[in-house]
Design a protein around this motif. Structure first.
Motif, short mmCIF file in Angstrom:
data_model
loop_
_atom_site.label_atom_id
_atom_site.label_comp_id
_atom_site.label_asym_id
_atom_site.label_seq_id
_atom_site.Cartn_x
_atom_site.Cartn_y
_atom_site.Cartn_z
N SER A 78 -5.62 10.64 3.96
CA SER A 78 -4.94 9.63 4.76
C SER A 78 -5.23 8.21 4.28
O SER A 78 -6.37 7.86 4.00
CB SER A 78 -5.37 9.74 6.22
OG SER A 78 -4.79 8.70 6.98
N LYS A 79 -4.21 7.40 4.22
CA LYS A 79 -4.44 5.97 4.02
C LYS A 79 -5.15 5.46 5.27
O LYS A 79 -4.96 5.99 6.37
CB LYS A 79 -3.11 5.24 3.82
CG LYS A 79 -2.41 5.67 2.54
CD LYS A 79 -1.34 4.70 2.16
CE LYS A 79 -0.66 5.07 0.87
NZ LYS A 79 -1.49 5.36 -0.26
N GLN A 80 -6.01 4.45 5.11
CA GLN A 80 -6.79 3.93 6.24
C GLN A 80 -5.89 3.59 7.43
O GLN A 80 -6.21 3.91 8.57
CB GLN A 80 -7.61 2.71 5.81
CG GLN A 80 -8.78 3.03 4.91
CD GLN A 80 -9.90 3.76 5.62
OE1 GLN A 80 -10.08 3.65 6.84
NE2 GLN A 80 -10.65 4.54 4.88
N THR A 96 -11.15 5.22 0.40
CA THR A 96 -9.95 4.48 0.77
C THR A 96 -8.89 5.41 1.37
O THR A 96 -8.06 4.97 2.15
CB THR A 96 -9.34 3.73 -0.44
OG1 THR A 96 -9.08 4.68 -1.47
CG2 THR A 96 -10.27 2.65 -0.94
N GLU A 97 -8.95 6.68 1.01
CA GLU A 97 -8.04 7.68 1.57
C GLU A 97 -8.85 8.91 1.98
O GLU A 97 -8.91 9.91 1.27
CB GLU A 97 -6.95 8.04 0.55
CG GLU A 97 -6.06 6.84 0.25
CD GLU A 97 -4.96 7.14 -0.75
OE1 GLU A 97 -4.96 8.22 -1.37
OE2 GLU A 97 -4.10 6.27 -0.90
N ARG A 129 0.82 -1.21 0.00
CA ARG A 129 0.00 0.00 0.00
C ARG A 129 0.86 1.26 0.00
O ARG A 129 0.41 2.32 -0.41
CB ARG A 129 -0.92 0.03 1.22
CG ARG A 129 -2.05 -0.92 1.15
CD ARG A 129 -3.40 -0.36 0.76
NE ARG A 129 -3.89 0.74 1.55
CZ ARG A 129 -4.37 1.86 0.99
NH1 ARG A 129 -4.43 2.00 -0.30
NH2 ARG A 129 -4.83 2.83 1.75
N PHE A 130 2.10 1.16 0.49
CA PHE A 130 2.96 2.34 0.57
C PHE A 130 3.93 2.43 -0.61
O PHE A 130 4.66 3.40 -0.72
CB PHE A 130 3.72 2.35 1.89
CG PHE A 130 2.82 2.52 3.08
CD1 PHE A 130 2.29 3.76 3.40
CD2 PHE A 130 2.49 1.44 3.88
CE1 PHE A 130 1.44 3.91 4.49
CE2 PHE A 130 1.65 1.59 4.97
CZ PHE A 130 1.12 2.83 5.27
N SER A 135 -3.24 4.87 8.34
CA SER A 135 -2.55 6.03 8.90
C SER A 135 -3.49 6.99 9.63
O SER A 135 -3.04 7.98 10.20
CB SER A 135 -1.82 6.79 7.79
OG SER A 135 -0.89 5.95 7.15
#
Length: 182
Positions: free
Chosen positions: A145-147, A170-171, A28-29, A149
């Protein structure tokens, strides 16, 4: 982060910086590492974004980075940004600085964490307060934000935009009101 810190340094992206040794910490990153390697310098040259890095001096590698862009936040009934405060602002959007990308190398998270992510968020707030607010006006710092994070950004003082549509993204968009942040 201070100039006296011998282990890490915070500075603008340099043309010779390499992100190839960064470990993003999961699929994901990976887009964050790919952006840094393929687009960060071009965005700098085209004045689309500014990237700042935390450099691990002893290991000669980038430990973390943040990319900042100008942004805006749409106002309205479904986006209660100011918690009832009447700003008397005649526009449909509020000026903001966006944390467009933030990545801490996986080797500097968890037990090895040095708070690098928080340092970069605080740095973004500092840029907004010290340079942007006095020059052109800016009320918010925002991030998609990513979930995984969300908790990190909440600990940094961000609030999720409280709409069903945003919460299901999702973000999701999160914001920090610079007038209320300490």
């Amino acid at each position: 982060m201070t100039d006296a810190d011998d282990e890490f340094g915070l500075r603008p992206l340099r043309p010779d910086d390499s992100f190839s040794s960064m470990k993003p910490g999961g699929e994901r990153f990976n887009p964050l590492k790919i952006f840094a390697r393929k687009n960060a310098r071009r965005y700098e040259e085209e004045n689309l974004a500014r990237t700042y890095v935390i450099h691990d001096r002893p290991n000669n590698r980038i430990a973390a980075y943040v990319t900042l862009v100008c942004s805006e936040v749409v106002s309205g009934e479904n986006l209660p940004l100011v918690n009832g405060e009447n700003l008397h602002f005649p526009y449909d959007t509020y000026p903001a600085v966006k944390i467009a990308r933030l990545l801490v190398d996986d080797r500097y998270r968890g037990e090895n964490s040095r708070g690098l992510g928080r340092i970069l968020v605080n740095f973004a707030q500092g840029i907004a307060r010290a340079e942007i607010c006095p020059a052109v006006g800016c009320r918010f710092v925002v991030v998609d934000s990513k979930q995984e994070s969300i908790g990190f950004y909440e600990r940094c003082g961000f609030t999720m935009v409280d709409t069903h549509e945003n919460r299901s993204r999702t973000e999701p968009v999160m914001y920090l009101d610079l007038h209320k942040a300490s």
